[in-house]
Scaffold this motif. Structure first.
Motif, PDB file in Angstrom:
ATOM      1  N   ALA A 113       3.626  14.970  23.660  1.00 18.02           N
ATOM      2  CA  ALA A 113       2.468  15.627  23.034  1.00 18.02           C
ATOM      3  C   ALA A 113       2.692  15.799  21.538  1.00 18.02           C
ATOM      4  N   LEU A 114       3.896  16.161  21.150  1.00 16.63           N
ATOM      5  CA  LEU A 114       4.216  16.326  19.730  1.00 16.63           C
ATOM      6  C   LEU A 114       4.176  14.979  19.005  1.00 16.63           C
ATOM      7  N   LYS A 115       4.644  13.944  19.661  1.00 22.00           N
ATOM      8  CA  LYS A 115       4.612  12.590  19.087  1.00 22.00           C
ATOM      9  C   LYS A 115       3.165  12.143  18.845  1.00 22.00           C
ATOM     10  N   VAL A 116       2.286  12.375  19.799  1.00 17.86           N
ATOM     11  CA  VAL A 116       0.883  11.991  19.666  1.00 17.86           C
ATOM     12  C   VAL A 116       0.215  12.801  18.562  1.00 17.86           C
ATOM     13  N   ALA A 117       0.521  14.089  18.495  1.00 16.42           N
ATOM     14  CA  ALA A 117      -0.053  14.943  17.449  1.00 16.42           C
ATOM     15  C   ALA A 117       0.401  14.480  16.066  1.00 16.42           C
ATOM     16  N   THR A 118       1.649  14.072  15.953  1.00 18.05           N
ATOM     17  CA  THR A 118       2.149  13.532  14.689  1.00 18.05           C
ATOM     18  C   THR A 118       1.402  12.245  14.329  1.00 18.05           C
ATOM     19  N   GLY A 119       1.113  11.431  15.322  1.00 16.62           N
ATOM     20  CA  GLY A 119       0.346  10.205  15.089  1.00 16.62           C
ATOM     21  C   GLY A 119      -1.045  10.494  14.556  1.00 16.62           C
ATOM     22  N   SER A 120      -1.670  11.560  15.035  1.00 19.77           N
ATOM     23  CA  SER A 120      -3.008  11.902  14.538  1.00 19.77           C
ATOM     24  C   SER A 120      -2.956  12.327  13.073  1.00 19.77           C
ATOM     25  N   VAL A 121      -1.926  13.067  12.698  1.00 25.41           N
ATOM     26  CA  VAL A 121      -1.775  13.465  11.294  1.00 25.41           C
ATOM     27  C   VAL A 121      -1.494  12.251  10.422  1.00 25.41           C
ATOM     28  N   LEU A 122      -0.665  11.347  10.901  1.00 26.08           N
ATOM     29  CA  LEU A 122      -0.389  10.123  10.133  1.00 26.08           C
ATOM     30  C   LEU A 122      -1.652   9.288   9.970  1.00 26.08           C
ATOM     31  N   GLY A 123      -2.487   9.246  10.984  1.00 29.51           N
ATOM     32  CA  GLY A 123      -3.764   8.544  10.876  1.00 29.51           C
ATOM     33  C   GLY A 123      -4.662   9.185   9.833  1.00 29.51           C
ATOM     34  N   PHE A 124      -4.698  10.510   9.810  1.00 29.71           N
ATOM     35  CA  PHE A 124      -5.490  11.209   8.800  1.00 29.71           C
ATOM     36  C   PHE A 124      -4.956  10.930   7.399  1.00 29.71           C
ATOM     37  N   LEU A 125      -3.637  10.992   7.239  1.00 30.12           N
ATOM     38  CA  LEU A 125      -3.045  10.737   5.924  1.00 30.12           C
ATOM     39  C   LEU A 125      -3.293   9.292   5.480  1.00 30.12           C
ATOM     40  N   ALA A 126      -3.259   8.359   6.420  1.00 26.14           N
ATOM     41  CA  ALA A 126      -3.542   6.954   6.086  1.00 26.14           C
ATOM     42  C   ALA A 126      -4.981   6.799   5.617  1.00 26.14           C
ATOM     43  N   SER A 127      -5.915   7.459   6.298  1.00 25.25           N
ATOM     44  CA  SER A 127      -7.319   7.345   5.886  1.00 25.25           C
ATOM     45  C   SER A 127      -7.547   8.009   4.532  1.00 25.25           C
ATOM     46  N   SER A 128      -6.870   9.131   4.277  1.00 28.62           N
ATOM     47  CA  SER A 128      -7.003   9.794   2.976  1.00 28.62           C
ATOM     48  C   SER A 128      -6.434   8.921   1.857  1.00 28.62           C
ATOM     49  N   PHE A 129      -5.299   8.293   2.118  1.00 32.39           N
ATOM     50  CA  PHE A 129      -4.694   7.427   1.109  1.00 32.39           C
ATOM     51  C   PHE A 129      -5.584   6.224   0.822  1.00 32.39           C
ATOM     52  N   LEU A 130      -6.129   5.631   1.872  1.00 36.69           N
ATOM     53  CA  LEU A 130      -7.024   4.483   1.708  1.00 36.69           C
ATOM     54  C   LEU A 130      -8.261   4.890   0.904  1.00 36.69           C
ATOM     55  N   GLU A 131      -8.804   6.051   1.215  1.00 31.72           N
ATOM     56  CA  GLU A 131      -9.976   6.540   0.486  1.00 31.72           C
ATOM     57  C   GLU A 131      -9.623   6.812  -0.980  1.00 31.72           C
ATOM     58  N   PHE A 132      -8.446   7.366  -1.242  1.00 28.33           N
ATOM     59  CA  PHE A 132      -7.998   7.627  -2.607  1.00 28.33           C
ATOM     60  C   PHE A 132      -7.879   6.321  -3.399  1.00 28.33           C
ATOM     61  N   VAL A 133      -7.294   5.305  -2.795  1.00 30.76           N
ATOM     62  CA  VAL A 133      -7.131   4.011  -3.472  1.00 30.76           C
ATOM     63  C   VAL A 133      -8.495   3.417  -3.824  1.00 30.76           C
ATOM     64  N   VAL A 134      -9.440   3.478  -2.899  1.00 35.35           N
ATOM     65  CA  VAL A 134     -10.767   2.927  -3.164  1.00 35.35           C
ATOM     66  C   VAL A 134     -11.471   3.747  -4.250  1.00 35.35           C
ATOM     67  N   CYS A 135     -11.317   5.066  -4.237  1.00 36.25           N
ATOM     68  CA  CYS A 135     -11.924   5.898  -5.284  1.00 36.25           C
ATOM     69  C   CYS A 135     -11.347   5.555  -6.659  1.00 36.25           C
ATOM     70  N   ILE A 136     -10.059   5.291  -6.719  1.00 33.26           N
ATOM     71  CA  ILE A 136      -9.432   4.882  -7.985  1.00 33.26           C
ATOM     72  C   ILE A 136      -9.978   3.522  -8.415  1.00 33.26           C
ATOM     73  N   MET A 137     -10.188   2.619  -7.459  1.00 31.96           N
ATOM     74  CA  MET A 137     -10.765   1.310  -7.794  1.00 31.96           C
ATOM     75  C   MET A 137     -12.193   1.468  -8.315  1.00 31.96           C
ATOM     76  N   TYR A 138     -12.970   2.348  -7.703  1.00 30.92           N
ATOM     77  CA  TYR A 138     -14.329   2.598  -8.174  1.00 30.92           C
ATOM     78  C   TYR A 138     -14.305   3.211  -9.568  1.00 30.92           C
ATOM     79  N   LEU A 139     -13.355   4.091  -9.824  1.00 34.26           N
ATOM     80  CA  LEU A 139     -13.222   4.665 -11.165  1.00 34.26           C
ATOM     81  C   LEU A 139     -12.885   3.571 -12.173  1.00 34.26           C
ATOM     82  N   GLY A 140     -11.999   2.655 -11.797  1.00 35.60           N
ATOM     83  CA  GLY A 140     -11.670   1.542 -12.670  1.00 35.60           C
ATOM     84  C   GLY A 140     -12.891   0.675 -12.952  1.00 35.60           C
TER      85      GLY A 140
END
Length: 154
Positions: A113-140
């Protein structure tokens, strides 16, 4: 554009959507000629990332071996975490939701259960990072177009 970058980390603000809106407003000025291709492609990317923002935490749970209980817990936890006024609710929500879902599924396997919960947080962090990169590209893109047509603004 800056609100979009901030929104890539704060789930209450639609990061990529705000950045795209900044691009759209730039193209609505008289100084910059309309480019429907750029606006169309960047809009499509913004829509896809907006959907992925909600899908990736669940995919992270599934990737780490989560059951449907954990995936539903992640999604419910994400919504509750966003709506609950607690610090870092948008991270704690999916984590606790996935943890609770997996413990409902199998109350004896705490490690899984802890492993799966960690996976959900990693998925959220991956989506946030991807969104940040695209926002920086749009700013560029915004800065490049504004610089290119800077004489029209003066």
């Amino acid at each position: 554009m800056l609100l979009g970058i901030l929104g890539s980390f704060l789930p209450l603000l639609p990061g990529v959507g705000l950045s795209w809106l900044g691009l759209l407003l730039l193209y609505f000025t008289k100084a910059v000629p309309m480019n429907y291709w750029v606006l169309g492609i960047t809009f499509l990317v913004a829509v896809i990332l907006s959907v992925l923002e909600y899908v990736l935490p669940a995919k992270g749970s599934k990737r780490f071996g989560g059951s449907s209980y954990g995936i539903w817990g992640t999604n419910i936890g994400l919504i509750v975490g966003i709506l609950t006024p607690i610090p870092f609710g948008f991270i704690l929500g999916p984590f606790l939701g996935a943890l609770a879902g997996e413990l409902l599924y199998d109350s004896k396997d705490h490690r899984h259960a802890l492993k799966v919960a960690t996976g959900s947080v990693l998925g959220f962090l991956a989506s946030s990072f991807l969104e940040f990169v695209v926002c920086i590209m749009y700013l560029g893109q915004f800065l490049w177009v504004a610089w290119k047509y800077k004489s029209g603004f003066i």
